[in-house]
Scaffold this motif. Structure first.
Motif, PDB file in Angstrom:
ATOM      1  N   LYS A   1       0.839  -1.198   0.000  1.00  0.00           N
ATOM      2  CA  LYS A   1       0.000   0.000   0.000  1.00  0.00           C
ATOM      3  C   LYS A   1       0.876   1.251   0.000  1.00  0.00           C
ATOM      4  N   SER A   2       0.486   2.247  -0.789  1.00  0.00           N
ATOM      5  CA  SER A   2       1.287   3.465  -0.945  1.00  0.00           C
ATOM      6  C   SER A   2       0.686   4.617  -0.148  1.00  0.00           C
ATOM      7  N   LEU A   3       1.444   5.689  -0.045  1.00  0.00           N
ATOM      8  CA  LEU A   3       0.994   6.925   0.597  1.00  0.00           C
ATOM      9  C   LEU A   3       0.798   7.955  -0.516  1.00  0.00           C
ATOM     10  N   PRO A   4      -0.434   8.141  -1.018  1.00  0.00           N
ATOM     11  CA  PRO A   4      -0.646   9.027  -2.170  1.00  0.00           C
ATOM     12  C   PRO A   4      -0.137  10.436  -1.906  1.00  0.00           C
ATOM     13  N   THR A   5       0.743  10.898  -2.779  1.00  0.00           N
ATOM     14  CA  THR A   5       1.374  12.216  -2.655  1.00  0.00           C
ATOM     15  C   THR A   5       1.450  12.845  -4.030  1.00  0.00           C
ATOM     16  N   ALA A   6       0.936  14.061  -4.159  1.00  0.00           N
ATOM     17  CA  ALA A   6       0.945  14.766  -5.444  1.00  0.00           C
ATOM     18  C   ALA A   6       2.021  15.841  -5.428  1.00  0.00           C
ATOM     19  N   LEU A   7       2.888  15.809  -6.418  1.00  0.00           N
ATOM     20  CA  LEU A   7       3.988  16.756  -6.543  1.00  0.00           C
ATOM     21  C   LEU A   7       3.681  17.677  -7.719  1.00  0.00           C
ATOM     22  N   VAL A   8       3.498  18.966  -7.436  1.00  0.00           N
ATOM     23  CA  VAL A   8       3.120  19.945  -8.460  1.00  0.00           C
ATOM     24  C   VAL A   8       4.353  20.738  -8.871  1.00  0.00           C
ATOM     25  N   LEU A   9       4.641  20.751 -10.161  1.00  0.00           N
ATOM     26  CA  LEU A   9       5.795  21.495 -10.685  1.00  0.00           C
ATOM     27  C   LEU A   9       5.300  22.665 -11.519  1.00  0.00           C
ATOM     28  N   GLU A  10       5.276  23.835 -10.925  1.00  0.00           N
ATOM     29  CA  GLU A  10       4.946  25.051 -11.674  1.00  0.00           C
ATOM     30  C   GLU A  10       6.161  25.453 -12.508  1.00  0.00           C
ATOM     31  N   GLU A  11       5.905  25.955 -13.718  1.00  0.00           N
ATOM     32  CA  GLU A  11       6.993  26.268 -14.674  1.00  0.00           C
ATOM     33  C   GLU A  11       7.913  25.056 -14.824  1.00  0.00           C
ATOM     34  N   ALA A  12       7.312  23.926 -15.156  1.00  0.00           N
ATOM     35  CA  ALA A  12       8.047  22.662 -15.156  1.00  0.00           C
ATOM     36  C   ALA A  12       9.204  22.650 -16.142  1.00  0.00           C
ATOM     37  N   HIS A  13       9.124  23.435 -17.219  1.00  0.00           N
ATOM     38  CA  HIS A  13      10.219  23.463 -18.195  1.00  0.00           C
ATOM     39  C   HIS A  13      11.505  24.004 -17.567  1.00  0.00           C
ATOM     40  N   THR A  14      11.398  24.690 -16.430  1.00  0.00           N
ATOM     41  CA  THR A  14      12.593  25.161 -15.727  1.00  0.00           C
ATOM     42  C   THR A  14      13.338  23.996 -15.073  1.00  0.00           C
ATOM     43  N   PHE A  15      12.598  22.993 -14.597  1.00  0.00           N
ATOM     44  CA  PHE A  15      13.192  21.901 -13.836  1.00  0.00           C
ATOM     45  C   PHE A  15      13.506  20.679 -14.690  1.00  0.00           C
TER      46      PHE A  15
END
Length: 597
Positions: free
Chosen positions: A430-444
């Protein structure tokens, strides 16, 4: 497809993809009823629990999405600046949490949702977007309540090599050795007898490996004889260097080992006229090594026993004093005894490390005080049952640009590995649902450039970290939301792993072409409307929707929007809105000086 509930007798509609029988010429064309339209866009599906907007092309039917699909399989929100991207991302987070809270209340569960959203915000847009939520954690460099901490002792060896630009020949092995020793708790200036004991242990392992090789492949023939001769010559130099710092029986025992090995080296070597510093070596014999081993065992009895309970791993997240790192590498180079010029070669490596750790704006982030790994995980990913809030915003706007890629790469890797280890520790998958949001993703996660694969760089490090999350994150409950105005500059690997797309206005030709190649559905004329979509309207397609659909995204109030408004030139020019400025305060804060200095 029409289905009838077995108990209640109610009839429901649902859309199933595929064609059972193609129409013939002359067949009637039927206009769908409102109920059929609602079913076509999936608004009646039980697992679609979050409303993100309405469809102007489908009689304003509500557009609902399934959080498991939209976050679990990665989402890309793409569109030009000013098209409503950031508001869509903020709204999606907000509406998902509100829907989850309503479901908990309906089930009489009084706690907040056990949800985790982590927003990597390079421009500081989201800090006020969730201010009406309880316990939103906004981390900024220098913040009194929630300072941004990504301690350098959390970095692994690959990340340190990218930051310091360590060369693979001599610099990277020394870098890794220093990391292992510091994580194991060794001091920079260890006692001389401890240094000698460590050298004896090191060379004992190598001599015993030669004794164990009954075939002779490792010490006869080229390059075995050459490698063995150079190792023994280095052993002589190292032992003689340390023997000068000790006296009495300890000195005589080490000198006896060095003399015996030196005699063997002289017997097996011959001059090299082309390179006097690299002699030729004849084959060694099995009988050469046992006397050396016996002398070393005798010498070890005169020195303290080495504690090898925890030798240390260069990648283990064990705290150490980062300020001592460069000094320790210098000491290792000075005492290596293998190359007289290695200390000069290492100077460039340690200079880069010292420069980074002494940067005033970066030092509080990477060298904080008493911060444990547990504290970091609780603060950034969230406590048990999300007791300290559902949203963490990592404000990177005041982080030095040269360090942004490294810090984001470390952050992303830590989140991924934490969720990976959580699932492993549970043992039930079983996993721990976690959402990772990357704003301006083209930078990263910028597309790779030709010729950059020879050495790790911070930009490449960052891209590789999120490419791994894109490929493997679903298995461990880590979902990504990518928001970008330049999809063409994004890593193709990351984009290819996104199963749902929310496409706002896109004008650039290369970006449009890329989107057409990425999307799984043949939407034809719908994508031709991308350059002319008004703000707040977008095309939703992919895994989270049965059919591509035009969505008018729900509107957020002004206080709930990310700060991404266009600059108000005219109002400032005409005095309608004042903009006072004190460059003195800004200059003092920028340079790290207190007022009055």
């Amino acid at each position: 497809v029409t289905s009838k509930h077995r108990l209640s007798g109610t009839t429901s509609l649902r859309l199933e993809r595929g064609v059972i029988a193609f129409p013939s010429v002359g067949d009637q064309v039927l206009i769908p009823t409102p109920d059929q339209i609602t079913a076509i866009v999936g608004a009646t599906d039980e697992d679609r629990r979050v409303q993100i907007g309405e469809s102007p092309a489908a009689a304003n039917a509500p557009i609902m999405v399934d959080p498991d699909k939209i976050f679990g399989r990665h989402l890309a929100v793409l569109g030009n600046t000013g098209s409503g991207k950031s508001c869509s991302v903020a709204g999606l987070v907000r509406w998902s949490l509100e829907a989850a809270q309503e479901a908990r209340l309906a089930a009489e569960r009084d706690k907040r949702p056990n949800a985790r959203f982590i927003i990597l915000d390079p421009n500081g847009e989201y800090s006020k977007a969730f201010q009406d939520f309880d316990e939103v954690r906004v981390f900024r460099p220098g913040d009194e309540n929630n300072p941004l901490h990504i301690p350098a002792w959390l970095w692994n060896s690959h990340e340190w090599a990218a930051v310091s630009q360590a060369q693979p020949g001599a610099q990277r092995p020394l870098l890794n050795t220093a990391l292992r020793h510091l994580r194991a708790g060794r001091s920079i200036r260890e006692p001389v007898d401890a240094t000698v004991a460590r050298l004896l242990n090191l060379y004992s392992v190598r001599i015993n490996a030669l004794i164990a090789d009954t075939t002779g492949e490792s010490y006869t023939g080229f390059p075995g004889n050459k490698d063995t001769g150079e190792m023994l010559a280095g052993m002589v130099a190292s032992l003689r260097t340390v023997s000068e710092k000790i006296s009495g029986e300890q000195h005589s025992k080490i000198a006896a080992v060095a003399d015996h090995v030196d005699e063997l080296v002289q017997m097996r070597s011959s001059p090299n006229r082309k390179n006097p510093h690299s002699p030729y070596y004849s084959n060694f014999s099995y009988a050469d090594f046992q006397p050396i081993s016996d002398l070393m065992v005798e010498a070890q009895g005169y020195f303290p026993t080495q504690n090898n309970e925890f030798e240390g791993s260069e990648d283990a997240p064990v705290p150490f004093e980062v300020e001592r790192f460069a000094d320790y590498i210098d000491d290792l180079a000075a005492n290596s005894g293998s190359n007289a010029n290695i200390a000069n070669f290492i100077a460039f490596l340690t200079l880069r490390i010292r420069s980074m750790t002494s940067t005033p704006s970066l030092r509080p982030v990477i060298t904080p005080g008493d911060v444990s790994l547990e504290d970091w995980l609780n603060g950034n990913i969230g406590q048990n049952s999300a007791e300290n809030g559902n949203v963490a915003i990592i404000d990177l706007s005041m982080v030095p640009s040269e360090a942004t890629h490294t810090l984001v790469a470390v952050f992303g890797r830590l989140v991924f590995e934490a969720c990976q280890r959580y699932q492993k520790q549970r043992g039930d998958g079983k996993s721990l649902p976690t959402a990772l949001v990357l704003e301006e993703a083209h930078t990263f996660v910028r597309r790779g450039r030709e010729g950059e694969e020879s050495l790790p760089t911070p930009a490449r490090l960052c891209r590789e970290a999120f490419e791994r999350i894109a490929r493997e994150g679903r298995k461990f409950g880590v979902g990504m939301v990518l928001s970008s105005q330049r999809p063409y500059e994004l890593s193709p690997t990351v984009l290819a792993q996104c199963n749902t797309f929310l496409l706002h206005r896109i004008v650039n030709d290369s970006d449009q072409d890329l989107v057409r190649r990425l999307v799984p559905d043949n939407v034809g004329g719908m994508l031709r409307d991308l350059p002319s979509l008004p703000s707040r309207q977008a095309i939703l397609l992919g895994w989270a929707t049965p059919l591509p659909v035009l969505v008018e995204v729900r509107e957020l109030s002004y206080t709930q929007r990310p700060k991404s408004d266009d600059p108000d030139y005219w109002a400032v020019w005409t005095g309608e809105r004042e903009r006072d400025v004190d460059w003195g305060d800004i200059a003092r804060e920028w340079s790290g000086m207190a007022e009055g200095e």
